[in-house]
Design an enzyme around this catalytic site. Structure first.
Site, PDB file in Angstrom:
ATOM      1  N   TYR A   1       0.853  -1.188   0.000  1.00  0.00           N
ATOM      2  CA  TYR A   1       0.000   0.000   0.000  1.00  0.00           C
ATOM      3  C   TYR A   1       0.885   1.232   0.000  1.00  0.00           C
ATOM      4  O   TYR A   1       1.732   1.392   0.879  1.00  0.00           O
ATOM      5  CB  TYR A   1      -0.905  -0.037   1.224  1.00  0.00           C
ATOM      6  CG  TYR A   1      -1.799   1.180   1.417  1.00  0.00           C
ATOM      7  CD1 TYR A   1      -2.276   1.924   0.346  1.00  0.00           C
ATOM      8  CD2 TYR A   1      -2.204   1.555   2.691  1.00  0.00           C
ATOM      9  CE1 TYR A   1      -3.100   3.023   0.543  1.00  0.00           C
ATOM     10  CE2 TYR A   1      -3.039   2.644   2.908  1.00  0.00           C
ATOM     11  CZ  TYR A   1      -3.474   3.372   1.818  1.00  0.00           C
ATOM     12  OH  TYR A   1      -4.289   4.459   2.016  1.00  0.00           O
ATOM     13  N   SER A   2       0.684   2.113  -0.986  1.00  0.00           N
ATOM     14  CA  SER A   2       1.435   3.357  -1.092  1.00  0.00           C
ATOM     15  C   SER A   2       2.929   3.038  -1.125  1.00  0.00           C
ATOM     16  O   SER A   2       3.374   2.243  -1.956  1.00  0.00           O
ATOM     17  CB  SER A   2       1.046   4.286   0.058  1.00  0.00           C
ATOM     18  OG  SER A   2       1.556   5.567  -0.126  1.00  0.00           O
ATOM     19  N   PHE A   3       3.735   3.622  -0.233  1.00  0.00           N
ATOM     20  CA  PHE A   3       5.163   3.360  -0.151  1.00  0.00           C
ATOM     21  C   PHE A   3       5.466   1.863  -0.212  1.00  0.00           C
ATOM     22  O   PHE A   3       6.460   1.419  -0.803  1.00  0.00           O
ATOM     23  CB  PHE A   3       5.685   3.960   1.152  1.00  0.00           C
ATOM     24  CG  PHE A   3       7.121   3.681   1.485  1.00  0.00           C
ATOM     25  CD1 PHE A   3       8.125   4.570   1.112  1.00  0.00           C
ATOM     26  CD2 PHE A   3       7.474   2.553   2.212  1.00  0.00           C
ATOM     27  CE1 PHE A   3       9.446   4.323   1.458  1.00  0.00           C
ATOM     28  CE2 PHE A   3       8.784   2.298   2.550  1.00  0.00           C
ATOM     29  CZ  PHE A   3       9.784   3.186   2.164  1.00  0.00           C
ATOM     30  N   GLY A   4       4.602   1.065   0.402  1.00  0.00           N
ATOM     31  CA  GLY A   4       4.829  -0.377   0.463  1.00  0.00           C
ATOM     32  C   GLY A   4       4.805  -1.052  -0.884  1.00  0.00           C
ATOM     33  O   GLY A   4       5.333  -2.168  -1.017  1.00  0.00           O
ATOM     34  N   ALA A   5       4.213  -0.433  -1.910  1.00  0.00           N
ATOM     35  CA  ALA A   5       4.184  -1.057  -3.233  1.00  0.00           C
ATOM     36  C   ALA A   5       5.583  -1.186  -3.811  1.00  0.00           C
ATOM     37  O   ALA A   5       5.918  -2.193  -4.440  1.00  0.00           O
ATOM     38  CB  ALA A   5       3.285  -0.241  -4.164  1.00  0.00           C
TER      39      ALA A   5
END
Length: 946
Positions: free
Chosen positions: A750-754
């Site tokens: 998700y977001s940065f985690g992508a």
């Protein structure tokens, strides 16, 4: 019938109490002149027994000053003012400023913890009330969700009044100065229901004055009385029964916040004793809570309730057993036998208008108390539901009312107004009842709603949400109330028919039960007492295809569905792994806390059942954390402990280990859902490093596949944050393989985690493993430019916004304001803008917030050095409204660049919501459906060339 004809019909007969003032302003000026030493005493949860007096002359003076300031800000009789002010000492002067100036007022309360619902409410109010001026305070202004076009002013920012304001002289006069007429609308009070469908009840000066005169006559209020209110001002009884009424007779009134009593119900009685309260109001649910508390009071407790003449109890049905139990238990403390008055009133009738002064003697032997006899001037009749013909004594039909205290309809809603009145001008309450020698007893509702803890929720509102859930047969959902024997308030039952393939699969049916329960919690804020899957032929339907909910309730309470109820209970027990009894004092105590949290019998809580499988949400984690802290002083576990040790047994062991100061090794994997045979899904945290955002999403995967979240290193004492992006990705890849040694793998971020998930997938593929699903939740491959924009202040502000400490709109201006300050001052200022309740929910103080902000800043720093390279087999890109710009441009210019890093063309999936809300309460049900379908497609692909 026209509005004028209806108004004339309601005003037939003499005005209660004789001649009345023409407008409400005369009530305050009259109290000021006749009882200058009386007034309002303000209290708060922080200092619950310490009240500050504002005399009626002081209230009048402050209101006049505020009126002058409002007029300078552009408020007038041609524009409604919506008041979003929680503190009584802010709200009441602002209310009177408007009433004195003939300005129509609409009270509001914040919907903290659910920014999307709050934004929907404000948007609806803005449209319904033709662009009102919203007046709030500085702190609440910081929390407001962004609503385009909404006009907002804070009390602090109102222009100065100018010389002479507040004196009642011509200095603060304006063209629209002068008393209002009886037909002018004084208040618009929103009905319950969904935020996008509530109506605004019109209450005129004439309605309110007639109601006050009639109430005062029945209640025998005088200037010698002392009244108490703890209900918020969007509730019509708080505003009228507990403020306008005592003011109209010059009585002294105590006004405090809901938290004062809800956080410690015994305080209700303590306030009555300490301030010698003679009259108060409370919904029935508080009486039930007090009954249990009084039973546990130690012998010799000093409590003198002999001062209390009567408690008006309305808002929901009053069980006779609850009321008599309240009177019996408190009789030793001086409470008189006739002190409890069950009552009936609606927003449309200016709150209480029918009182039962014969309780309990006239109601002994009945299950529910009668609501009593109407005030002078209020006509009551019972009419047949089908024909509308008036019925005689003892006959059950719809309760209809007429009189000068009854509204003439709803603001900007002609259709609802017409539907609310009969052809001859009587108001249709929607309640079923009977009259016995002029005494009214309610026996049910013809309108479909559920009243829980005094709050009205409309069945069709929830049914529309549940009807869209995957696995439910369309148009076979019914939400209706039930009241088990001995219950102090109604409870919610949700009956539904599952599609055949789900009904035939026990694990799929249990997953659907979890999804329904989760949707109810997120939409209405409380759990259903009973979920009832039924076959289609068990749903009665009218010729028009409607489900008669009242009939289903009668069948449930008659035991017709007992076999289905038992089948559901057994199914849930089996799917939770069977019942395992808690062992030892700590496990039994935790089972009691789980029972309290989930409002269920602690004896049914298995020691091995997961907190999440039992229905725990992200907010429940924080509530449980607080409950444990109170039950085990000094042993309040961190959020991570509950996430990683979600059962009673595991959590008891964790608390024991913490007590012995046993270190817990870092493990990035947080198992949010462990059931199911499908390929596990691993989801990488957003830029704040935490995984609470995935808790509600994970529930939808029960029995389908495990759902693991990956949490950053550095939250716990002694943990060193990651030194590089590569170290983070390799640590996560190793943790994934430790849980699942071989592929195919399913990973998302998700977001940065992508970006992190992309790197983890590369590592796994380089090791010869298959990654059949790789998901990006609204992030493009190139993040460096965004990370470069985020200095420490921007990161801290984004964290505050992510945690709902500040609104998105306020966050835009904060970085420039904070940069000149030292770091500790910056973070202290951010916390100072947050709601104390929200900080308490998150267990955040300056030290914890500083550590979290520094960890998030460290992750941002790692992102500044990140340049994507190489490729993976495939990717599914889920795109929502971005932080800046339009959705299509975001897709075309940024997200489409994932094609440079995948060997197959990426799949792009449009999901509802915005970047920060796509997994929030409003959108999570739709998002999970899209995500689960895409996972099923990707993991079912039989291609052998992977």
């Amino acid at each position: 019938m026209t509005t004028d004809q209806r108004t004339t019909a309601r005003r037939t007969g003499p005005a209660p109490g004789g001649a009345a003032p023409a407008d409400l302003g005369a009530l305050l000026t009259g109290a000021t002149a006749r009882f200058p030493g009386h007034g309002v005493r303000y209290g708060s949860a922080e200092r619950p027994l310490d009240f500050r007096l504002q005399t009626y002359p002081e209230l009048l003076e402050e209101a006049r000053r505020l009126l002058a300031r409002l007029r300078r800000a552009g408020a007038g009789r041609d524009r409604i003012v919506a008041l979003l002010l929680e503190r009584p000492e802010d709200f009441l002067p602002a209310l009177w400023a408007c009433l004195l100036g003939g300005i129509t007022v609409c009270p509001l309360v914040p919907l903290r913890g659910d920014p999307q619902r709050w934004a929907a409410q404000l948007g609806h109010v803005d449209t319904l009330l033709d662009g009102p001026l919203l007046v709030t305070d500085a702190r609440t202004r910081e929390e407001l969700p962004a609503v385009r076009g909404l006009s907002v002013l804070t009390l602090e920012d109102l222009p100065p009044a100018g010389p002479g304001a507040g004196t009642g002289t011509e200095a603060d006069a304006a063209p629209d100065t002068g008393p209002a007429s009886p037909d002018d609308v004084a208040l618009l009070v929103l009905t319950s229901g969904s935020t996008s469908a509530s109506k605004a009840v019109r209450l005129t000066h004439g309605n309110l004055l007639a109601s006050m005169a009639a109430k005062a006559a029945v209640q025998d209020l005088t200037p010698d009385d002392v009244t108490l209110n703890w209900i918020s001002y969007d509730h019509v009884a708080a505003l009228l029964e507990a403020h306008l009424l005592p003011l109209s007779v010059g009585a002294v009134q105590l006004q405090t916040t809901p938290e004062t009593v809800l956080a410690a119900p015994l305080r209700f009685l303590e306030l009555i004793d300490a301030h010698r309260v003679t009259m108060t109001f409370t919904p029935n649910f508080l009486l039930g809570r007090l009954n249990g508390i009084v039973d546990d009071l130690p012998a010799g407790t000093a409590l003198d309730l002999s001062c209390l003449r009567h408690v008006v109890s309305g808002g929901e049905a009053n069980p006779v057993a609850t009321g008599t139990g309240f009177l019996d238990r408190l009789a030793p403390y001086g409470l008189r036998r006739a002190a409890l008055w069950p009552a009936f009133g609606m927003t449309e009738t200016c709150a209480g208008s029918i009182y039962n002064r014969e309780f309990p003697e006239a109601d002994l032997g009945a299950e529910f108390a009668a609501v009593g006899r109407p005030v002078d001037g209020l006509g009551v009749r019972i009419a047949a539901e089908d024909t509308g013909a008036p019925l005689g004594d003892g006959a059950v039909g719809e309760v209809q009312l007429t009189g000068p205290m009854v509204t003439d309809g709803y603001w900007n809603d002609k259709e609802a107004t017409e539907a609310a009145f009969t052809a001859d001008g009587w108001f249709r309450t929607g309640d079923l009842g009977r009259l016995d020698d002029g005494r009214l007893t309610l026996v049910g509702r013809s309108k479909d709603s559920v009243i829980v803890n005094g709050v009205n929720h409309y069945s069709h509102d929830l049914e529309a949400v549940l009807d869209g859930l995957e696995g439910i047969e369309k148009s076979f959902v019914a939400a209706f109330p039930t009241r088990p024997a001995g219950s102090d308030t109604e409870q919610l039952t949700v009956a539904f028919a599952a599609v055949p393939e789900v009904a035939a699969d026990e694990r799929a049916l249990h997953r659907l039960l979890i999804a329904v329960r989760n949707s109810v919690v997120l939409h209405w804020g409380f759990r259903p007492a009973l979920l009832l899957p039924l076959p289609r032929d068990a749903f009665p339907k009218t010729s028009l295809g409607k489900i008669p909910r009242a009939l289903m309730r009668r069948r449930l309470e008659a035991g017709d569905y007992a076999e289905h109820v038992e089948a559901v209970r057994a199914l849930v027990t089996r799917q939770l792994g069977g019942y395992v009894a808690p062992e030892g004092a700590r496990e039994r105590a935790l089972a009691e806390l789980y029972g309290e949290l989930f409002e269920t019998d602690p004896e049914t809580i298995s020691a091995t059942a997961s907190f999440f499988d039992l229905g725990g949400t992200s907010l429940d984690i924080l509530r449980l954390k607080s409950l444990i802290g109170r039950r085990f002083p000094g042993a309040e576990p961190p959020v991570l402990a509950i996430l990683t040790s979600p059962s009673v047994r595991e959590l008891a062991a964790r608390i024991e280990a913490d007590a012995r100061d046993v270190p817990v090794p870092y493990d990035p994997v947080v198992p949010l859902q462990t059931g199911g045979d499908g390929t596990p899904l691993f989801c990488v945290h957003p830029g704040v490093g935490e995984v609470l955002v995935f808790v509600n999403l994970a529930k939808y995967f029960a029995h389908e596949r495990p759902f693991y979240a990956l949490r950053a290193r550095g939250f716990n004492p002694g943990e060193e944050p990651f030194a590089s992006f590569d170290e983070m990705a390799r640590t996560y890849a190793d943790a994934v393989r430790a849980r699942q040694p071989h592929g195919p793998y399913a990973i998302a971020g998700y977001s940065f985690g992508a970006a992190v998930a992309f790197e983890v997938a590369k590592i796994l593929e380089e090791a010869g493993e298959r990654v059949d699903f790789l998901g990006s939740f609204n992030l493009p491959p190139h993040i460096k430019y965004r990370m470069d924009e985020l200095d420490f202040v921007e990161t801290a502000v984004n964290l505050a916004m992510f945690l709902d400490l500040v609104s998105e709109e306020r966050a835009k201006a904060l970085p420039a304001e904070l940069r000149p300050l030292e770091r500790r001052e910056q973070l202290g200022r951010l916390l100072g803008l947050a709601s104390p309740d929200r900080l308490a929910e998150l267990d955040l103080d300056l030290e914890r917030f500083t550590a979290w902000a520094e960890l998030a800043d460290g992750l941002t720093g790692l992102g500044r050095s990140y340049e994507p390279s190489g490729d993976v087999a495939r990717m599914s890109v889920f795109y929502a409204v971005p932080l800046r710009g339009g959705k299509q441009e975001w897709l075309d210019r940024e997200l489409s660049r994932w094609a440079d890093f995948t060997r197959e063309a990426p799949r792009y999936l449009d999901v509802p919501g915005e970047h920060y809300t796509l997994m929030g309460p409003r959108h999570v049900a739709a998002f999970q459906s899209i995500l689960r379908a895409e996972l099923a497609r990707a993991l079912a692909d039989p291609s052998d060339d992977r």
